[in-house]
Design a protein around this motif. Structure first.
Motif, mmCIF file in Angstrom:
data_model
loop_
_atom_site.group_PDB
_atom_site.id
_atom_site.type_symbol
_atom_site.label_atom_id
_atom_site.label_comp_id
_atom_site.label_asym_id
_atom_site.label_seq_id
_atom_site.Cartn_x
_atom_site.Cartn_y
_atom_site.Cartn_z
ATOM 1 N N VAL A 62 0.778 -1.163 0.263
ATOM 2 C CA VAL A 62 0.023 0.150 -0.029
ATOM 3 C C VAL A 62 0.833 1.012 0.088
ATOM 4 O O VAL A 62 1.650 1.375 1.038
ATOM 5 C CB VAL A 62 -0.756 -0.407 0.686
ATOM 6 N N PHE A 88 -4.516 9.581 -3.811
ATOM 7 C CA PHE A 88 -5.599 8.633 -3.567
ATOM 8 C C PHE A 88 -5.955 7.877 -5.140
ATOM 9 O O PHE A 88 -5.560 8.504 -6.302
ATOM 10 C CB PHE A 88 -6.794 9.261 -2.909
ATOM 11 N N GLU A 111 -9.134 6.306 -7.004
ATOM 12 C CA GLU A 111 -10.962 6.208 -6.961
ATOM 13 C C GLU A 111 -11.371 5.319 -7.916
ATOM 14 O O GLU A 111 -11.110 5.143 -9.127
ATOM 15 C CB GLU A 111 -11.691 7.354 -7.469
ATOM 16 N N ARG A 141 -15.161 -0.614 -6.378
ATOM 17 C CA ARG A 141 -14.872 -3.000 -5.742
ATOM 18 C C ARG A 141 -15.852 -3.238 -5.557
ATOM 19 O O ARG A 141 -17.144 -3.091 -4.958
ATOM 20 C CB ARG A 141 -14.542 -2.121 -4.408
ATOM 21 N N GLN A 171 -14.600 3.676 -4.183
ATOM 22 C CA GLN A 171 -14.547 4.362 -2.836
ATOM 23 C C GLN A 171 -12.685 4.684 -3.456
ATOM 24 O O GLN A 171 -12.733 4.772 -4.358
ATOM 25 C CB GLN A 171 -13.926 3.573 -1.666
ATOM 26 N N GLU A 181 -9.048 5.349 -2.480
ATOM 27 C CA GLU A 181 -8.147 4.446 -0.731
ATOM 28 C C GLU A 181 -6.972 5.345 -2.258
ATOM 29 O O GLU A 181 -6.636 5.738 -2.532
ATOM 30 C CB GLU A 181 -8.704 3.222 -1.215
ATOM 31 N N ALA A 205 -10.119 9.221 4.815
ATOM 32 C CA ALA A 205 -10.426 7.691 4.246
ATOM 33 C C ALA A 205 -10.963 7.150 5.206
ATOM 34 O O ALA A 205 -11.366 5.814 5.303
ATOM 35 C CB ALA A 205 -8.577 7.376 4.931
ATOM 36 N N THR A 213 -15.250 2.612 3.161
ATOM 37 C CA THR A 213 -13.546 2.572 3.858
ATOM 38 C C THR A 213 -12.644 1.355 3.472
ATOM 39 O O THR A 213 -13.962 0.033 3.527
ATOM 40 C CB THR A 213 -13.093 3.584 4.177
ATOM 41 N N ASN A 214 -11.424 0.966 3.335
ATOM 42 C CA ASN A 214 -11.000 -0.090 4.185
ATOM 43 C C ASN A 214 -10.206 -0.132 4.847
ATOM 44 O O ASN A 214 -8.891 0.963 5.130
ATOM 45 C CB ASN A 214 -10.661 -0.864 2.710
ATOM 46 N N ASP A 215 -9.138 -1.144 5.247
ATOM 47 C CA ASP A 215 -8.666 -1.268 5.470
ATOM 48 C C ASP A 215 -7.182 -1.026 6.068
ATOM 49 O O ASP A 215 -6.693 -0.142 6.598
ATOM 50 C CB ASP A 215 -8.451 -2.602 6.897
ATOM 51 N N THR A 254 -5.915 1.558 3.841
ATOM 52 C CA THR A 254 -5.825 2.581 3.272
ATOM 53 C C THR A 254 -5.652 3.452 5.455
ATOM 54 O O THR A 254 -4.607 4.761 5.256
ATOM 55 C CB THR A 254 -7.390 3.764 3.057
#
Length: 170
Positions: free
Chosen positions: A40, A51, A53, A56, A63, A65, A148, A153-155, A157
């Motif tokens: 990441v 970021f 976009e 997903r 999102q 990320e 974020a 959102t995601n873990d 990011t």
């Protein structure tokens, strides 16, 4: 560990279970999924974080990320970050450093992740994979954590930004 069985294999992940004798003598199956090692990238240009976009399909939402991708055979986290940043955003970094590497979701996954900080960005050409439909977006550093944390959102990011911020990089 008494036994380990693979029940499912694809090019994307492997799934199975380990049969384990627990401290009290009982036996239990612990299911797992194994994913490729990933990177990441927290990429900073002047006073912005880069970021991407993208939609997903797993959560059926678009999102914002951080850029990310698979670490290919023989690559370090920083080499993978350099390649993925260029492929996904078109930017090249003059400096890349590993912030943290760790196991994720250890109750279910066998998955290593590295967070890489990139700076000194210069524009170039993107090289998107055939399944990548994403748009780079610059977010002011002061807004990056809030962006974020906004749903969806995601873990990766959140982890990347919080670790970079804790290290004084943001």
């Amino acid at each position: 560990m008494l036994d380990s069985q693979t029940e499912y294999e694809t090019g994307w992940f492997t799934g199975g279970y380990d049969r384990v004798r627990q401290p009290d003598g009982t036996e239990k199956q612990y299911y797992w999924a194994e994913l490729s090692t990933a990177v990441v990238i927290v990429a900073v240009a002047e006073d912005h974080v880069l970021f991407v976009e993208q939609y997903r399909p797993t959560i059926r939402e678009t999102q914002l990320e951080l850029p990310a991708g698979i670490v290919e055979q023989g690559e370090s986290f920083t080499q993978a970050a350099e390649r993925e940043l260029r492929e996904e955003t078109g930017f090249e970094a003059s400096s890349l450093s590993l912030v943290q590497e760790f196991w994720t979701c250890t109750g279910l996954l066998r998955h290593r992740r590295g967070i890489v900080f990139a700076e000194g960005l210069s524009p170039g050409e993107r090289e998107l994979d055939s399944n990548e439909f994403l748009t780079p977006k610059a977010v002011p550093i002061d807004d990056a954590v809030a962006v974020a944390r906004a749903q969806p959102t995601n873990d990766a990011t959140i982890e990347g930004l919080l670790l970079a911020k804790d290290d004084g990089l943001l």
